[in-house]
Design a protein around this motif. Structure first.
Motif, PDB file in Angstrom:
ATOM      1  N   ILE A   1      11.440  59.301  10.924  1.00  0.00           N
ATOM      2  CA  ILE A   1      11.775  58.979  12.326  1.00  0.00           C
ATOM      3  C   ILE A   1      11.159  59.902  13.326  1.00  0.00           C
ATOM      4  O   ILE A   1      10.484  59.491  14.337  1.00  0.00           O
ATOM      5  CB  ILE A   1      13.164  58.540  12.812  1.00  0.00           C
ATOM      6  N   ALA A   2      11.504  61.305  13.078  1.00  0.00           N
ATOM      7  CA  ALA A   2      11.019  62.130  14.037  1.00  0.00           C
ATOM      8  C   ALA A   2       9.496  62.264  13.890  1.00  0.00           C
ATOM      9  O   ALA A   2       9.017  62.710  15.069  1.00  0.00           O
ATOM     10  CB  ALA A   2      11.694  63.511  13.347  1.00  0.00           C
ATOM     11  N   ALA A   3       8.963  61.984  13.020  1.00  0.00           N
ATOM     12  CA  ALA A   3       7.372  62.082  12.838  1.00  0.00           C
ATOM     13  C   ALA A   3       6.729  61.119  13.833  1.00  0.00           C
ATOM     14  O   ALA A   3       5.898  61.528  14.626  1.00  0.00           O
ATOM     15  CB  ALA A   3       6.837  61.900  11.611  1.00  0.00           C
ATOM     16  N   ALA A   4       7.445  60.097  14.066  1.00  0.00           N
ATOM     17  CA  ALA A   4       6.772  59.154  14.947  1.00  0.00           C
ATOM     18  C   ALA A   4       6.991  59.454  16.421  1.00  0.00           C
ATOM     19  O   ALA A   4       6.021  59.263  17.121  1.00  0.00           O
ATOM     20  CB  ALA A   4       7.487  57.452  14.543  1.00  0.00           C
ATOM     21  N   ALA A   5       8.345  59.823  16.625  1.00  0.00           N
ATOM     22  CA  ALA A   5       8.283  60.466  17.923  1.00  0.00           C
ATOM     23  C   ALA A   5       7.575  61.444  18.270  1.00  0.00           C
ATOM     24  O   ALA A   5       7.156  61.836  19.519  1.00  0.00           O
ATOM     25  CB  ALA A   5       9.768  60.873  18.133  1.00  0.00           C
ATOM     26  N   MET A   6       7.169  62.651  17.412  1.00  0.00           N
ATOM     27  CA  MET A   6       6.357  63.639  17.421  1.00  0.00           C
ATOM     28  C   MET A   6       5.024  63.241  17.758  1.00  0.00           C
ATOM     29  O   MET A   6       4.322  63.892  18.646  1.00  0.00           O
ATOM     30  CB  MET A   6       6.360  64.674  16.525  1.00  0.00           C
TER      31      MET A   6
ATOM     32  N   VAL B   1      -4.411  69.288  22.150  1.00  0.00           N
ATOM     33  CA  VAL B   1      -5.020  68.877  20.875  1.00  0.00           C
ATOM     34  C   VAL B   1      -4.591  69.587  19.638  1.00  0.00           C
ATOM     35  O   VAL B   1      -4.401  68.767  18.716  1.00  0.00           O
ATOM     36  CB  VAL B   1      -6.721  69.298  21.088  1.00  0.00           C
ATOM     37  N   VAL B   2      -4.280  70.772  19.826  1.00  0.00           N
ATOM     38  CA  VAL B   2      -3.537  71.761  18.757  1.00  0.00           C
ATOM     39  C   VAL B   2      -2.144  71.078  18.506  1.00  0.00           C
ATOM     40  O   VAL B   2      -1.871  70.639  17.390  1.00  0.00           O
ATOM     41  CB  VAL B   2      -3.400  73.125  18.914  1.00  0.00           C
ATOM     42  N   MET B   3      -1.307  70.521  19.452  1.00  0.00           N
ATOM     43  CA  MET B   3      -0.244  70.096  19.260  1.00  0.00           C
ATOM     44  C   MET B   3      -0.183  68.691  18.458  1.00  0.00           C
ATOM     45  O   MET B   3       0.760  68.407  17.592  1.00  0.00           O
ATOM     46  CB  MET B   3       0.314  69.925  20.602  1.00  0.00           C
ATOM     47  N   VAL B   4      -1.555  67.860  18.716  1.00  0.00           N
ATOM     48  CA  VAL B   4      -1.439  66.719  18.107  1.00  0.00           C
ATOM     49  C   VAL B   4      -1.862  66.865  16.642  1.00  0.00           C
ATOM     50  O   VAL B   4      -1.192  66.340  15.815  1.00  0.00           O
ATOM     51  CB  VAL B   4      -2.825  65.746  18.724  1.00  0.00           C
ATOM     52  N   ALA B   5      -2.429  68.046  16.487  1.00  0.00           N
ATOM     53  CA  ALA B   5      -2.938  68.443  15.024  1.00  0.00           C
ATOM     54  C   ALA B   5      -1.601  68.927  14.255  1.00  0.00           C
ATOM     55  O   ALA B   5      -1.406  68.284  13.084  1.00  0.00           O
ATOM     56  CB  ALA B   5      -4.127  69.461  15.052  1.00  0.00           C
ATOM     57  N   ALA B   6      -0.612  69.450  14.902  1.00  0.00           N
ATOM     58  CA  ALA B   6       0.451  70.033  14.315  1.00  0.00           C
ATOM     59  C   ALA B   6       1.208  68.827  13.896  1.00  0.00           C
ATOM     60  O   ALA B   6       2.002  68.565  13.069  1.00  0.00           O
ATOM     61  CB  ALA B   6       1.056  70.910  15.285  1.00  0.00           C
ATOM     62  N   ALA B   7       1.492  67.717  14.986  1.00  0.00           N
ATOM     63  CA  ALA B   7       2.366  66.574  14.857  1.00  0.00           C
ATOM     64  C   ALA B   7       1.796  65.857  13.483  1.00  0.00           C
ATOM     65  O   ALA B   7       2.400  65.186  12.607  1.00  0.00           O
ATOM     66  CB  ALA B   7       2.398  65.866  15.954  1.00  0.00           C
ATOM     67  N   VAL B   8       0.491  65.697  13.499  1.00  0.00           N
ATOM     68  CA  VAL B   8      -0.208  64.813  12.322  1.00  0.00           C
ATOM     69  C   VAL B   8       0.404  65.712  11.233  1.00  0.00           C
ATOM     70  O   VAL B   8       0.538  64.881   9.975  1.00  0.00           O
ATOM     71  CB  VAL B   8      -1.606  64.883  12.532  1.00  0.00           C
TER      72      VAL B   8
ATOM     73  N   ALA C   1      -1.949  63.533  35.636  1.00  0.00           N
ATOM     74  CA  ALA C   1      -1.433  64.585  35.191  1.00  0.00           C
ATOM     75  C   ALA C   1      -0.396  65.046  36.153  1.00  0.00           C
ATOM     76  O   ALA C   1       0.032  66.288  36.073  1.00  0.00           O
ATOM     77  CB  ALA C   1      -2.249  65.727  34.710  1.00  0.00           C
ATOM     78  N   HIS C   2       0.129  64.123  36.969  1.00  0.00           N
ATOM     79  CA  HIS C   2       1.474  64.647  37.906  1.00  0.00           C
ATOM     80  C   HIS C   2       2.427  65.078  36.923  1.00  0.00           C
ATOM     81  O   HIS C   2       2.633  64.760  35.852  1.00  0.00           O
ATOM     82  CB  HIS C   2       2.010  63.170  38.458  1.00  0.00           C
ATOM     83  N   TRP C   3       3.238  66.058  37.270  1.00  0.00           N
ATOM     84  CA  TRP C   3       3.929  66.713  36.600  1.00  0.00           C
ATOM     85  C   TRP C   3       5.435  65.942  36.106  1.00  0.00           C
ATOM     86  O   TRP C   3       5.508  66.023  34.840  1.00  0.00           O
ATOM     87  CB  TRP C   3       4.841  67.895  37.121  1.00  0.00           C
ATOM     88  N   ALA C   4       5.562  64.777  36.669  1.00  0.00           N
ATOM     89  CA  ALA C   4       6.653  63.888  36.207  1.00  0.00           C
ATOM     90  C   ALA C   4       5.867  63.137  35.259  1.00  0.00           C
ATOM     91  O   ALA C   4       6.894  62.529  34.196  1.00  0.00           O
ATOM     92  CB  ALA C   4       6.968  63.028  37.416  1.00  0.00           C
ATOM     93  N   VAL C   5       4.825  62.666  35.292  1.00  0.00           N
ATOM     94  CA  VAL C   5       4.103  62.050  33.878  1.00  0.00           C
ATOM     95  C   VAL C   5       4.069  62.688  32.878  1.00  0.00           C
ATOM     96  O   VAL C   5       4.419  62.301  31.743  1.00  0.00           O
ATOM     97  CB  VAL C   5       2.661  61.358  34.463  1.00  0.00           C
ATOM     98  N   LEU C   6       3.847  64.027  33.090  1.00  0.00           N
ATOM     99  CA  LEU C   6       3.560  64.777  31.947  1.00  0.00           C
ATOM    100  C   LEU C   6       4.995  64.979  31.294  1.00  0.00           C
ATOM    101  O   LEU C   6       5.263  65.115  30.061  1.00  0.00           O
ATOM    102  CB  LEU C   6       2.915  66.164  32.201  1.00  0.00           C
ATOM    103  N   LEU C   7       6.044  65.275  32.195  1.00  0.00           N
ATOM    104  CA  LEU C   7       7.262  65.402  31.588  1.00  0.00           C
ATOM    105  C   LEU C   7       7.852  64.179  30.837  1.00  0.00           C
ATOM    106  O   LEU C   7       8.354  64.359  29.585  1.00  0.00           O
ATOM    107  CB  LEU C   7       8.317  65.565  32.788  1.00  0.00           C
TER     108      LEU C   7
ATOM    109  N   THR D   1       0.379  62.977  21.523  1.00  0.00           N
ATOM    110  CA  THR D   1      -0.757  62.356  21.963  1.00  0.00           C
ATOM    111  C   THR D   1      -0.773  61.519  23.261  1.00  0.00           C
ATOM    112  O   THR D   1      -1.820  61.650  24.125  1.00  0.00           O
ATOM    113  CB  THR D   1      -1.211  60.916  20.998  1.00  0.00           C
ATOM    114  N   ALA D   2       0.513  61.268  23.910  1.00  0.00           N
ATOM    115  CA  ALA D   2       0.505  60.561  25.138  1.00  0.00           C
ATOM    116  C   ALA D   2       0.179  61.692  26.134  1.00  0.00           C
ATOM    117  O   ALA D   2      -0.675  61.458  27.222  1.00  0.00           O
ATOM    118  CB  ALA D   2       1.952  60.069  25.319  1.00  0.00           C
ATOM    119  N   PRO D   3       0.631  62.987  26.211  1.00  0.00           N
ATOM    120  CA  PRO D   3       0.179  63.898  27.204  1.00  0.00           C
ATOM    121  C   PRO D   3      -1.004  64.348  27.397  1.00  0.00           C
ATOM    122  O   PRO D   3      -1.844  64.543  28.105  1.00  0.00           O
ATOM    123  CB  PRO D   3       1.145  64.895  26.940  1.00  0.00           C
ATOM    124  N   LEU D   4      -1.847  64.229  26.033  1.00  0.00           N
ATOM    125  CA  LEU D   4      -3.380  64.611  25.978  1.00  0.00           C
ATOM    126  C   LEU D   4      -3.926  63.663  26.575  1.00  0.00           C
ATOM    127  O   LEU D   4      -5.057  63.542  27.381  1.00  0.00           O
ATOM    128  CB  LEU D   4      -3.761  64.666  24.498  1.00  0.00           C
ATOM    129  N   ALA D   5      -3.557  62.079  26.307  1.00  0.00           N
ATOM    130  CA  ALA D   5      -4.482  61.040  26.796  1.00  0.00           C
ATOM    131  C   ALA D   5      -4.210  61.060  28.585  1.00  0.00           C
ATOM    132  O   ALA D   5      -5.087  60.882  29.146  1.00  0.00           O
ATOM    133  CB  ALA D   5      -3.863  59.733  26.378  1.00  0.00           C
TER     134      ALA D   5
END
Length: 410
Positions: free
Chosen positions: A299-304, A388-395, A320-326, A309-313
């Motif tokens: 379940i954690a994997a799906a959340a990660m 991008v590196v965060m996405v790789a780590a989550a995968v 990239a408003h701070w509230a959106v990134l948050l 991916t969402a903040p990268l997109a």
């Protein structure tokens, strides 16, 4: 070596005896305090990193040396602290480690050069390793193995206050005294923790560990690595923390530098993430009642995946408003809050007679994973590369936790 479970321990001091709900209140609070010093040590000067770089005339890679030195010292100390905790006891290791941390913290805030600051942070990291090693070992010593995941999640929910408070405390302190003020708060934390441990920490080391305390760190790793539960736990903490550490060590240059956030806005992003981690720990406590740790990890994997991916997109799309990134990052932190206690419980569960060394190797795996992904992020210049590196780590985390199910082992 004869296996031994926490439920069979009749020699525990009253303050360490577990309750029907998990670890004793004393053990839970002390473990949370020791674990909380780690995120405080890294998060308290996140918004002051740009100031630190300006004072010493260095860019992101130069500033990152202070964080990487702390992490390297933290990881290196795991090679012997776990064995020392198994041989000499949890209490003396915790007290000496916290005292050394306090001295290094004082040196850090008085450092006239970046090189001395890096050395002080290295010593801080090595001394701080006693906190997580002893904290995890206290839970394994005192709580039946089938309840360890929930007990660790409860500890995580308590120490989750530290990363929530740290960015704002650091921002406030740096407003008065720059990055030295931010790091100065660690002196206060260390003094309070040292006095509390001196007065309240009981010894939980089993009286007889049948020679396990004399097994070398290399032989211990060979023994541990033959157990799939340990391998899955190490891979999970290493890759999951890889995403977080990449973010912590390079994101200030993305948020304050490229995206132009104020320090207060950046603090809100960091603090919301810490709240997500706290929420994840609270959810993990409930899920552990009726789910296996590996199912919680999935379940954690799906959340990660969603939370990286969402903040990268959004950044690539220019939204990239701070509230959106948050909001976009929030699922990652919830996922990490779910994952960390469950992965730790999975990895340590088979080794009650070598809890200190098992805790140490799980800590090493986490820090090696964190440094590995963070170095790549910094080498690529930070900014969007961090995400991008965060996405790789989550995968990578997802691949690890979808290995064949781990069978329970006591």
């Amino acid at each position: 070596m004869v296996p031994m479970t926490a439920s069979a321990r009749l020699d525990l001091p009253p303050a360490a005896r577990p309750t029907a709900d998990g670890a004793s209140p004393t053990i839970t609070r002390l473990a949370a305090g020791m674990l909380g010093l780690l995120p405080f040590s890294t998060d308290v000067y996140l918004t002051a990193m740009v100031d630190l770089g300006r004072d010493f005339g260095v860019e992101v890679a130069g500033v990152q040396r202070t964080m990487l030195a702390f992490t390297f010292g933290f990881a290196l100390a795991h090679l012997f602290l776990g064995r020392l905790a198994d041989r000499y006891g949890r209490r003396p290791v915790a007290l000496i480690g916290t005292a050394v941390y306090l001295v290094a913290a004082i040196v850090a805030i008085t450092s006239p050069s970046l090189d001395l600051l890096v050395i002080a942070r290295f010593v801080q990291g090595g001394a701080e390793a006693t906190g997580p090693i002893v904290a995890r070992t206290l839970i394994r010593d005192t709580v039946p193995s089938e309840h360890a995941g929930r007990a660790l999640a409860k500890v995580g929910a308590l120490f989750g206050v530290a990363p929530i408070a740290a960015p704002f405390v650091g921002t406030l302190a740096s407003g008065f005294a720059g990055w030295r003020g931010a790091l100065g708060t660690l002196v206060i934390y260390a003094v309070v923790l040292l006095v509390t441990l001196l007065l309240r920490l009981p010894e939980t080391r089993p009286a007889h560990v049948h020679g396990a305390d004399r097994v070398s760190i290399v032989k211990a790793l060979g023994h541990f690595s033959r157990t799939r539960a340990f391998v899955v736990g190490c891979l999970a903490v290493g890759t999951g923390y890889g995403a977080l550490y990449s973010w912590l060590t390079t994101s200030a240059f993305l948020l304050v530098g490229r995206l132009g956030y104020s320090k207060v806005e950046a603090s809100w992003v960091y603090t919301a993430g810490a709240i997500g981690f706290l929420l994840g720990g609270m959810i993990a406590m409930r899920l552990a009642r009726h789910m296996t740790p590996q199912r919680v990890l999935r379940i954690a994997a799906a959340a990660m995946i969603v939370g990286t991916t969402a903040p990268l997109a959004f950044v690539l799309a220019g939204a990239a408003h701070w509230a959106v990134l948050l909001v976009a990052l929030f699922p990652y932190y919830v996922g990490w809050g779910l994952a960390q206690p469950m992965a730790t419980a999975i990895g340590m569960r088979p080794f009650p007679e070598m809890a200190g060394q098992a805790s140490a190797w799980i800590g090493i795996a986490q820090q090696v994973g964190g440094m590995g992904f963070a170095v790549v992020a910094a080498g690529l210049g930070g900014n969007t590369a961090t995400l991008v590196v965060m996405v790789a780590a989550a995968v990578s985390f997802t691949v690890a936790v979808f290995l064949p199910p781990v069978r329970p082992t006591v």
